[in-house]
Design a protein around this motif. Structure first.
Motif, PDB file in Angstrom:
ATOM      1  N   ILE A   1       0.681  -1.287   0.061  1.00  0.00           N
ATOM      2  CA  ILE A   1      -0.098   0.027   0.120  1.00  0.00           C
ATOM      3  C   ILE A   1       0.979   1.236  -0.095  1.00  0.00           C
ATOM      4  O   ILE A   1       1.895   1.195   0.786  1.00  0.00           O
ATOM      5  CB  ILE A   1      -0.938   0.023   1.232  1.00  0.00           C
ATOM      6  CG1 ILE A   1      -1.932   1.137   1.136  1.00  0.00           C
ATOM      7  CG2 ILE A   1      -0.077   0.086   2.361  1.00  0.00           C
ATOM      8  CD1 ILE A   1      -3.232   1.109   2.067  1.00  0.00           C
ATOM      9  N   GLY A   2       0.583   2.284  -0.783  1.00  0.00           N
ATOM     10  CA  GLY A   2       1.420   3.266  -1.139  1.00  0.00           C
ATOM     11  C   GLY A   2       1.030   4.402  -0.222  1.00  0.00           C
ATOM     12  O   GLY A   2       0.008   4.404   0.747  1.00  0.00           O
ATOM     13  N   CYS A   3       1.930   5.219   0.218  1.00  0.00           N
ATOM     14  CA  CYS A   3       1.755   6.645   1.141  1.00  0.00           C
ATOM     15  C   CYS A   3       1.233   5.999   2.558  1.00  0.00           C
ATOM     16  O   CYS A   3       0.325   6.707   3.125  1.00  0.00           O
ATOM     17  CB  CYS A   3       0.826   7.331   0.531  1.00  0.00           C
ATOM     18  SG  CYS A   3       1.175   8.333  -0.737  1.00  0.00           S
ATOM     19  N   LEU A   4       1.916   5.053   3.105  1.00  0.00           N
ATOM     20  CA  LEU A   4       1.295   4.494   4.516  1.00  0.00           C
ATOM     21  C   LEU A   4       1.649   5.645   5.437  1.00  0.00           C
ATOM     22  O   LEU A   4       0.686   5.622   6.215  1.00  0.00           O
ATOM     23  CB  LEU A   4       2.229   3.194   4.572  1.00  0.00           C
ATOM     24  CG  LEU A   4       1.897   2.546   6.184  1.00  0.00           C
ATOM     25  CD1 LEU A   4       0.614   1.983   6.216  1.00  0.00           C
ATOM     26  CD2 LEU A   4       2.992   1.553   6.335  1.00  0.00           C
ATOM     27  N   GLY A   5       2.814   6.227   5.467  1.00  0.00           N
ATOM     28  CA  GLY A   5       2.848   7.269   6.681  1.00  0.00           C
ATOM     29  C   GLY A   5       1.762   8.227   6.677  1.00  0.00           C
ATOM     30  O   GLY A   5       1.263   8.684   7.639  1.00  0.00           O
ATOM     31  N   SER A   6       1.702   8.841   5.461  1.00  0.00           N
ATOM     32  CA  SER A   6       0.624   9.909   5.148  1.00  0.00           C
ATOM     33  C   SER A   6      -0.873   9.464   5.281  1.00  0.00           C
ATOM     34  O   SER A   6      -1.545  10.387   5.972  1.00  0.00           O
ATOM     35  CB  SER A   6       0.781  10.762   3.848  1.00  0.00           C
ATOM     36  OG  SER A   6       0.862  10.007   2.515  1.00  0.00           O
ATOM     37  N   ARG A   7      -0.957   8.192   4.744  1.00  0.00           N
ATOM     38  CA  ARG A   7      -2.248   7.847   5.223  1.00  0.00           C
ATOM     39  C   ARG A   7      -2.652   7.818   6.501  1.00  0.00           C
ATOM     40  O   ARG A   7      -3.793   8.183   6.957  1.00  0.00           O
ATOM     41  CB  ARG A   7      -2.577   6.356   4.875  1.00  0.00           C
ATOM     42  CG  ARG A   7      -2.632   6.282   3.245  1.00  0.00           C
ATOM     43  CD  ARG A   7      -2.730   4.397   2.768  1.00  0.00           C
ATOM     44  NE  ARG A   7      -2.659   4.360   1.432  1.00  0.00           N
ATOM     45  CZ  ARG A   7      -3.654   4.396   0.366  1.00  0.00           C
ATOM     46  NH1 ARG A   7      -4.806   4.679   0.855  1.00  0.00           N
ATOM     47  NH2 ARG A   7      -3.413   4.455  -0.669  1.00  0.00           N
TER      48      ARG A   7
ATOM     49  N   SER B   1      -1.255  16.220 -11.549  1.00  0.00           N
ATOM     50  CA  SER B   1      -0.376  15.122 -11.015  1.00  0.00           C
ATOM     51  C   SER B   1      -0.764  13.706 -11.256  1.00  0.00           C
ATOM     52  O   SER B   1      -1.825  13.407 -10.733  1.00  0.00           O
ATOM     53  CB  SER B   1       0.090  15.434  -9.677  1.00  0.00           C
ATOM     54  OG  SER B   1       0.840  14.012  -9.106  1.00  0.00           O
ATOM     55  N   ARG B   2      -0.242  12.940 -12.218  1.00  0.00           N
ATOM     56  CA  ARG B   2      -0.695  11.509 -12.571  1.00  0.00           C
ATOM     57  C   ARG B   2      -0.241  10.666 -11.614  1.00  0.00           C
ATOM     58  O   ARG B   2      -0.867   9.677 -11.310  1.00  0.00           O
ATOM     59  CB  ARG B   2      -0.201  11.326 -14.115  1.00  0.00           C
ATOM     60  CG  ARG B   2      -0.777  12.318 -15.003  1.00  0.00           C
ATOM     61  CD  ARG B   2      -0.497  11.928 -16.383  1.00  0.00           C
ATOM     62  NE  ARG B   2      -0.838  12.963 -17.339  1.00  0.00           N
ATOM     63  CZ  ARG B   2      -2.152  13.238 -17.736  1.00  0.00           C
ATOM     64  NH1 ARG B   2      -3.034  12.107 -17.490  1.00  0.00           N
ATOM     65  NH2 ARG B   2      -2.220  13.982 -18.668  1.00  0.00           N
ATOM     66  N   ALA B   3       0.932  10.775 -11.127  1.00  0.00           N
ATOM     67  CA  ALA B   3       1.475  10.054 -10.120  1.00  0.00           C
ATOM     68  C   ALA B   3       0.935  10.573  -8.746  1.00  0.00           C
ATOM     69  O   ALA B   3       0.470  11.616  -8.801  1.00  0.00           O
ATOM     70  CB  ALA B   3       2.932  10.275  -9.843  1.00  0.00           C
ATOM     71  N   TYR B   4       0.603   9.819  -7.535  1.00  0.00           N
ATOM     72  CA  TYR B   4       0.043  10.238  -6.395  1.00  0.00           C
ATOM     73  C   TYR B   4       1.163  10.211  -5.201  1.00  0.00           C
ATOM     74  O   TYR B   4       2.422   9.951  -5.688  1.00  0.00           O
ATOM     75  CB  TYR B   4      -1.065   9.375  -5.974  1.00  0.00           C
ATOM     76  CG  TYR B   4      -0.757   8.024  -5.431  1.00  0.00           C
ATOM     77  CD1 TYR B   4      -0.697   6.910  -6.413  1.00  0.00           C
ATOM     78  CD2 TYR B   4      -0.817   7.791  -4.078  1.00  0.00           C
ATOM     79  CE1 TYR B   4      -0.397   5.674  -5.586  1.00  0.00           C
ATOM     80  CE2 TYR B   4      -0.724   6.547  -3.625  1.00  0.00           C
ATOM     81  CZ  TYR B   4      -0.357   5.531  -4.426  1.00  0.00           C
ATOM     82  OH  TYR B   4      -0.265   4.195  -3.884  1.00  0.00           O
ATOM     83  N   HIS B   5       0.928  11.076  -4.637  1.00  0.00           N
ATOM     84  CA  HIS B   5       2.066  11.406  -3.580  1.00  0.00           C
ATOM     85  C   HIS B   5       1.449  11.590  -2.370  1.00  0.00           C
ATOM     86  O   HIS B   5       0.032  11.775  -1.839  1.00  0.00           O
ATOM     87  CB  HIS B   5       2.699  12.939  -3.912  1.00  0.00           C
ATOM     88  CG  HIS B   5       3.149  12.873  -5.384  1.00  0.00           C
ATOM     89  ND1 HIS B   5       4.271  12.346  -5.834  1.00  0.00           N
ATOM     90  CD2 HIS B   5       2.499  13.311  -6.495  1.00  0.00           C
ATOM     91  CE1 HIS B   5       4.498  12.623  -7.031  1.00  0.00           C
ATOM     92  NE2 HIS B   5       3.501  12.938  -7.660  1.00  0.00           N
ATOM     93  N   ASP B   6       2.416  11.709  -1.150  1.00  0.00           N
ATOM     94  CA  ASP B   6       1.928  12.021   0.219  1.00  0.00           C
ATOM     95  C   ASP B   6       0.895  13.275   0.189  1.00  0.00           C
ATOM     96  O   ASP B   6       0.037  13.364   1.072  1.00  0.00           O
ATOM     97  CB  ASP B   6       3.023  12.214   1.149  1.00  0.00           C
ATOM     98  CG  ASP B   6       3.886  10.820   1.351  1.00  0.00           C
ATOM     99  OD1 ASP B   6       3.283   9.785   1.642  1.00  0.00           O
ATOM    100  OD2 ASP B   6       4.960  10.938   0.942  1.00  0.00           O
ATOM    101  N   ALA B   7       1.056  14.273  -0.839  1.00  0.00           N
ATOM    102  CA  ALA B   7       0.186  15.334  -0.827  1.00  0.00           C
ATOM    103  C   ALA B   7      -1.293  14.911  -0.841  1.00  0.00           C
ATOM    104  O   ALA B   7      -2.313  15.518  -0.361  1.00  0.00           O
ATOM    105  CB  ALA B   7       0.722  16.244  -1.952  1.00  0.00           C
TER     106      ALA B   7
END
Lengths: 412, 412
Positions: free
Chosen positions: B134-140, B357-363
């Motif tokens: 799962i991506g962005c674990l910290g920001s999730r 932004s096509r990629a996703y990010h912590d933002a």
């Protein structure tokens, strides 16, 4: 001849052998020259020594265990198979032909027989292609079909050469000396589970192999272009895995296109790089296996796969390279050896029938240097190369009984 | 404000950071909580400490490095990104937003500015999904979108839980305490390479993100029936890999079916079992990534993939199970934050343009708990998640310059 096969002892020895495995039971994983393979070899050597056989190992670890005949100068009768196992396999493939042959020799010894010719148990190195990508490595080298130069170029996935691996396992001789001299054996017989369902379906306990299907294998390497799975738009992609997926489906279609039930083709290996969910695959490696009892038809399937690779490469703008790892002719079994097996079935009062071997075996290569036959026994539901592979002790014992009679007949 | 960004120092620090890698240079592989990740974290902490920032780490390793403002009781301005890297990646993804933010803070400090609000550098844990899927674990977790219960169920491929892994890395706090309290930040800004080709193609040095595409990912598990590649005849096969190949191609077709350039879908992971050339695949595991700036269109692609799985399962007589790992809504950036970035570009005399932004990010996740903006800089040929990912020092410095001005503006 009053022959007593000790099925309980043989079952026990097969079970002990199965414990030498890199995977937990009931799975068996025993890749050539790994620790489980080395430990299993030591176990087989100990059993052979206990049976009074004299042992020799060649530079790649082929094991020769000889029961000397009355006239040791005569070409010997040979029997054997392999004990290596692919990942997550079962405990009967190959092993029945090694420990079963030993049991046949012990049963003959117990009758008081002294054969005229020597009888030799041969345990082949690396029948399975798992580590070096090529099946029947030991018997190929014995037959001279693969030479020492080709063997020296073999590498495993970690980059270790065959020389590194065999020497680490204690086999330090000269690979060029592995090839058998002409006329070494008067006959070779391999006992094996069928790895197919026919004997069980027909209620026949023994199959006499008359021919072995022609195997081939390909390595396919696809290089595309990687990138971020969010940012690289679909029209710009050169996805190596999607190209690999199309090639794998083309392999299947090529096998089905012959309309012959004897054509089979499999893509059993697929590695995707870099292998991250959010990264477009830049590289894909496939390993493809194609077999048929008809060599021309087999080669036509290979040609169709090559055509599909060219088509996919152009359409998806990727680079596809193919390497034929092996493409061997089929083997015909020797009529005199098949006759000896048939007569032995008659003597013992067991039903048998002629059949084709769809799987290939060390016998395929031994047939180049010795009159060869194979004896099949049933395995449950035809299942093989899986942990639930199973052959009943009474079926194994029946195979060993006929093998022993045939060895005695051929050695007389 | 006379602002001096030290591009040489920043380039050097990015290069040092790139040396913490499990893959040889120029590739960077830095999976969360592995040794290279832990060493890289220590390096970033040392730089933050040297800049006089006060440090805090939460229970999953999110790092907060604070430059206290004149009124520390006010909600702070936050900036940051991640330093973890997928296998065989490059050295700019994420890292530019961490070390660039540190350089922005140092540049502001050097002007003698004392901001009214505190400015906080936030380095997020595991933006990449490599280890736990799962991506962005910290920001999730910071956003509260993923709670501690869901986090406690995460496991890596070797079966290690998130709790095992974080505690082994020294993060022993309570995961339930990671979620940020309401109103913690007055703004969040993330500086990042574009990971796409548009800025470079248009000759524009800065992109102001107005929306972030909605990402989703699926795990697909296919169970068929294994067997010997020679013995199992084609009509009897239930080959799990061929089913997987068809599903991967269906994923691609589903993305293309929308006729929208913004829809992308990728099958980046494929594992085949048992993975031997002469064994019919019994099991295949795929990981699929689907994104779109339009959430409904993205969900329609997911639905098409599910339909394809049902179809393939029936036709090939295999079992296919799908698990939605995540399916997140897109984010709209905050108008006031975008305005602050725009004004900063104007102040500095740099051209910029709005973009998606096509990629996703912590933002994407920080936007749930703070007014959020993103600042993109060009990367060569749009390449990312590859060793040849590259951003020019002058482009990075330009981004840092604007980030610093915007932080000062937002903190005033």
């Amino acid at each position: 001849m009053s022959l007593q096969v000790d099925a309980a002892r043989l079952t026990h020895e097969l079970q002990v052998l199965a414990t030498f495995s890199a995977a937990p039971a009931p799975a068996v994983t025993r890749v050539v020259f790994t620790e489980p393979d080395r430990a299993a070899r030591a176990y087989v050597r100990s059993l052979c020594t206990a049976a009074g056989l004299s042992l020799r190992e060649d530079a790649v670890g082929n094991l020769f265990a000889r029961w000397a005949g009355e006239d040791p100068s005569l070409p010997a009768v040979c029997t054997g198979s392999h004990i290596d196992a692919i990942p997550n396999a079962g405990m009967y493939d190959g092993t029945v032909g090694v420990l079963g042959a030993l049991e046949a020799i012990r049963a003959l010894q117990a009758t008081g027989l002294r054969p005229r010719r020597s009888i030799e148990l041969l345990m082949f190195t690396s029948e399975e292609p798992t580590r070096f990508g090529i099946g029947c490595l030991g018997s190929r080298l014995l037959s001279g079909l693969t030479d020492a130069g080709a063997a020296s170029r073999l590498r495993d996935r970690d980059g270790a050469t065959l020389d590194d691996a065999r020497q680490a396992a204690g086999f330090t001789g000269t690979v060029a000396d592995v090839a058998l001299p002409p006329g070494q054996y008067t006959a070779f017989v391999e006992l094996h589970i069928e790895q197919g369902p026919l004997l069980e379906q027909r209620g026949i306990g023994l199959g006499l192999v008359t021919a072995i299907a022609a195997p081939a294998s390909l390595r396919v390497t696809i290089d595309g272009e990687g990138g971020h799975a969010g940012a690289v738009l679909m029209p710009a992609r050169r996805d190596a895995f999607l190209a690999g997926a199309e090639i794998a489906l083309a392999v299947e279609a090529a096998a089905r296109s012959t309309d012959a039930i004897d054509t089979v083709a499999t893509t059993g290996v697929c590695h995707v790089f870099p292998g991250a969910v959010n990264s477009v695959p830049s590289r894909c490696e496939l390993e493809v296996d194609v077999r048929d009892i008809d060599e021309g038809r087999r080669d036509a399937v290979l040609a169709r796969v090559e055509t599909a690779c060219v088509d996919v490469a152009a359409r998806r703008r990727v680079s596809v390279t193919t390497q034929v790892v092996n493409a061997d002719p089929p083997a015909r079994c020797d009529a005199a050896v098949v006759d000896a097996l048939t007569a032995s079935c008659v003597d013992a009062g067991f039903a048998c029938e002629p059949m084709i071997s769809r799987a290939y075996h060390d016998a395929l290569f031994m047939s180049r240097v010795a009159p060869t036959g194979m004896l099949f026994i049933p395995c449950r539901a035809g299942v093989s190369h899986r942990p639930d592979e199973y052959a009943a002790p009474e079926d194994i014992a029946r195979g060993v009984h006929v093998l022993a009679l045939a060895l005695a007949r051929l050695a007389s």
